[in-house]
Design a protein around this motif. Structure first.
Motif, mmCIF file in Angstrom:
data_model
loop_
_atom_site.group_PDB
_atom_site.id
_atom_site.type_symbol
_atom_site.label_atom_id
_atom_site.label_comp_id
_atom_site.label_asym_id
_atom_site.label_seq_id
_atom_site.Cartn_x
_atom_site.Cartn_y
_atom_site.Cartn_z
ATOM 1 N N TRP A 95 35.458 35.395 23.711
ATOM 2 C CA TRP A 95 35.316 36.770 23.231
ATOM 3 C C TRP A 95 34.943 36.802 21.755
ATOM 4 O O TRP A 95 34.156 37.650 21.317
ATOM 5 C CB TRP A 95 36.621 37.523 23.481
ATOM 6 N N GLU A 96 35.500 35.874 20.977
ATOM 7 C CA GLU A 96 35.187 35.817 19.549
ATOM 8 C C GLU A 96 33.720 35.474 19.305
ATOM 9 O O GLU A 96 33.136 35.882 18.302
ATOM 10 C CB GLU A 96 36.077 34.790 18.854
ATOM 11 N N ASP A 97 33.110 34.704 20.225
ATOM 12 C CA ASP A 97 31.707 34.339 20.054
ATOM 13 C C ASP A 97 30.770 35.524 20.210
ATOM 14 O O ASP A 97 29.643 35.494 19.700
ATOM 15 C CB ASP A 97 31.315 33.254 21.072
ATOM 16 N N GLY A 98 31.223 36.555 20.925
ATOM 17 C CA GLY A 98 30.375 37.732 21.120
ATOM 18 C C GLY A 98 29.131 37.401 21.931
ATOM 19 O O GLY A 98 29.168 36.695 22.937
ATOM 20 N N TRP A 99 27.997 37.912 21.436
ATOM 21 C CA TRP A 99 26.736 37.698 22.156
ATOM 22 C C TRP A 99 26.297 36.239 22.130
ATOM 23 O O TRP A 99 25.490 35.814 22.980
ATOM 24 C CB TRP A 99 25.644 38.581 21.560
ATOM 25 N N ALA A 100 26.811 35.464 21.200
ATOM 26 C CA ALA A 100 26.457 34.041 21.157
ATOM 27 C C ALA A 100 26.961 33.302 22.400
ATOM 28 O O ALA A 100 26.412 32.245 22.755
ATOM 29 C CB ALA A 100 27.031 33.400 19.893
ATOM 30 N N ALA B 100 55.806 29.032 32.756
ATOM 31 C CA ALA B 100 55.758 30.124 31.790
ATOM 32 C C ALA B 100 54.553 30.009 30.864
ATOM 33 O O ALA B 100 54.089 31.006 30.305
ATOM 34 C CB ALA B 100 57.049 30.150 30.978
ATOM 35 N N LYS B 101 54.029 28.788 30.701
ATOM 36 C CA LYS B 101 52.873 28.579 29.820
ATOM 37 C C LYS B 101 51.578 28.391 30.608
ATOM 38 O O LYS B 101 50.579 27.947 30.052
ATOM 39 C CB LYS B 101 53.120 27.343 28.956
ATOM 40 N N PHE B 102 51.618 28.745 31.896
ATOM 41 C CA PHE B 102 50.488 28.466 32.773
ATOM 42 C C PHE B 102 49.204 29.136 32.289
ATOM 43 O O PHE B 102 48.109 28.576 32.364
ATOM 44 C CB PHE B 102 50.826 28.941 34.200
ATOM 45 N N PHE B 103 49.314 30.356 31.780
ATOM 46 C CA PHE B 103 48.137 31.123 31.400
ATOM 47 C C PHE B 103 47.773 30.969 29.928
ATOM 48 O O PHE B 103 46.841 31.628 29.454
ATOM 49 C CB PHE B 103 48.350 32.608 31.713
ATOM 50 N N ASP B 104 48.480 30.130 29.193
ATOM 51 C CA ASP B 104 48.184 29.978 27.765
ATOM 52 C C ASP B 104 46.792 29.401 27.546
ATOM 53 O O ASP B 104 46.016 29.906 26.729
ATOM 54 C CB ASP B 104 49.239 29.083 27.099
ATOM 55 N N ILE C 240 33.469 25.846 28.131
ATOM 56 C CA ILE C 240 34.181 25.766 29.411
ATOM 57 C C ILE C 240 34.016 27.060 30.191
ATOM 58 O O ILE C 240 33.707 27.055 31.394
ATOM 59 C CB ILE C 240 35.672 25.462 29.175
ATOM 60 N N ALA C 241 34.196 28.188 29.500
ATOM 61 C CA ALA C 241 34.060 29.485 30.163
ATOM 62 C C ALA C 241 32.634 29.699 30.662
ATOM 63 O O ALA C 241 32.426 30.193 31.780
ATOM 64 C CB ALA C 241 34.462 30.599 29.203
ATOM 65 N N ALA C 242 31.650 29.321 29.856
ATOM 66 C CA ALA C 242 30.254 29.490 30.261
ATOM 67 C C ALA C 242 29.916 28.643 31.482
ATOM 68 O O ALA C 242 29.240 29.100 32.412
ATOM 69 C CB ALA C 242 29.329 29.139 29.094
ATOM 70 N N LEU C 243 30.407 27.413 31.490
ATOM 71 C CA LEU C 243 30.137 26.521 32.621
ATOM 72 C C LEU C 243 30.808 27.014 33.895
ATOM 73 O O LEU C 243 30.195 27.007 34.973
ATOM 74 C CB LEU C 243 30.609 25.101 32.287
ATOM 75 N N ALA D 189 43.999 31.728 28.510
ATOM 76 C CA ALA D 189 43.931 32.809 27.522
ATOM 77 C C ALA D 189 43.208 32.350 26.261
ATOM 78 O O ALA D 189 42.428 33.109 25.663
ATOM 79 C CB ALA D 189 45.343 33.297 27.181
ATOM 80 N N GLN D 190 43.434 31.089 25.850
ATOM 81 C CA GLN D 190 42.726 30.557 24.681
ATOM 82 C C GLN D 190 41.224 30.472 24.936
ATOM 83 O O GLN D 190 40.410 30.764 24.057
ATOM 84 C CB GLN D 190 43.281 29.173 24.340
ATOM 85 N N ILE D 191 40.854 30.070 26.161
ATOM 86 C CA ILE D 191 39.424 29.975 26.505
ATOM 87 C C ILE D 191 38.766 31.347 26.456
ATOM 88 O O ILE D 191 37.682 31.517 25.877
ATOM 89 C CB ILE D 191 39.259 29.345 27.902
#
Length: 279
Positions: free
Chosen positions: A65-70, A51-55, A247-250, A58-60
């Motif tokens: 998304w909060e970083d925006g263009w950065a 049930a917490k698999f995508f938590d 992590i997302a960028a890599l 989702a945080q990543i």
């Protein structure tokens, strides 16, 4: 008489199906029992964790998304690590392919090599394929220290055995008539290989080489987790620090690179083998 034999065959077939069904039911029961026991011993439990698999993903995504263009400015930062991973894979694939070519020529039954040499060379290739790159890299890192060199050696070692097996199968499917003609003119074994074998096998060699390069890029990235350098080391550090945006960028950078390599390799394989389409 025929009817009796038919009835016996039907009875045997029904008995076989019964035994197969009982074996499947028993296997399912054993698996479910083992799962239940493991779930009881686990601190969390499989269903609760599912049930917490995508938590975490989702945080990543949310942090990126909060970083925006950065977020996109992180790509140039990790580009040197990606290039290092590609260099490891390229060097390992080239060295491994050269060694594999020699091993395959010495293990092909139709190339007039000493019969006693063939099983020896084939067992050597079996040993090379038996050990995963990760195990070899861990041993070499302990001996040589953490650097890209152990990763390149580990990947090249495994590649030699894997490509050697594939290359030898290609060798054994060639047309031997050109070899017989060259032998009749007094050509040496190396000359027969150069002018009779290589022109026939190079398209398939090239296809397997490019396919192996794709595999080695992923293997080189994984080896970075054990200190072998490259983009895997950066990913291990980012996961350890909980830097979701990195992590997302890599992951995105590695994914785009593998897609680009896959498309380029597919195009080159189509060009080399002259196929209308390639998977």
């Amino acid at each position: 008489m025929v009817d009796v034999m038919h009835q016996e065959v039907v009875a045997l077939e029904n008995r076989r199906r019964l035994y197969t069904g009982l074996a499947v039911v028993l296997l399912i029961a054993v698996v479910m029992s083992g799962y239940h026991e493991a779930s009881q011993l686990n601190s969390g439990g499989f269903l609760q964790g599912l049930a917490k698999f995508f938590d975490y993903p989702a945080q990543i995504v949310a942090q990126s998304w909060e970083d925006g263009w950065a977020f996109w400015a992180l790509f140039p930062k990790f580009l040197p690590a990606l290039i290092e991973t590609l260099n490891i894979a390229a060097v390992a694939t080239i060295i491994g392919a050269l060694i594999a070519t020699v091993l395959s020529l010495l293990s092909s039954r139709n190339l007039e090599v000493p019969a006693a040499m063939i099983p020896v060379v084939r067992r050597i290739m079996d040993v090379m394929r038996a050990f995963p790159e990760l195990i070899i890299a861990l041993f070499l890192i302990f001996v040589l220290g953490a650097s890209p060199v152990p990763a390149a050696i580990a990947v090249a070692f495994h590649t030699s055995g894997a490509l050697g097996k594939l290359f030898s199968e290609v060798n054994e499917n060639i047309d031997v008539k050109p070899l017989e003609g060259l032998k009749a003119t007094g050509s040496t074994w190396l000359q027969r290989v150069r002018f009779g074998v290589l022109p026939q096998v190079l398209p398939n060699y090239s296809s397997y080489f490019l396919l192996r390069f794709e595999i080695n890029v992923r293997a080189s990235a994984i080896l970075g987790f054990v200190g072998a350098g490259g983009i895997g080391s950066e990913l291990s550090r980012a996961i350890g620090w909980g830097a979701g945006n990195e992590i997302a960028a890599l992951f995105l950078l590695l994914f785009l690179s593998i897609v680009a390599i896959d498309q380029l390799s597919s195009y080159l394989r189509r060009h080399f083998v002259g196929a209308e389409s390639f998977g």
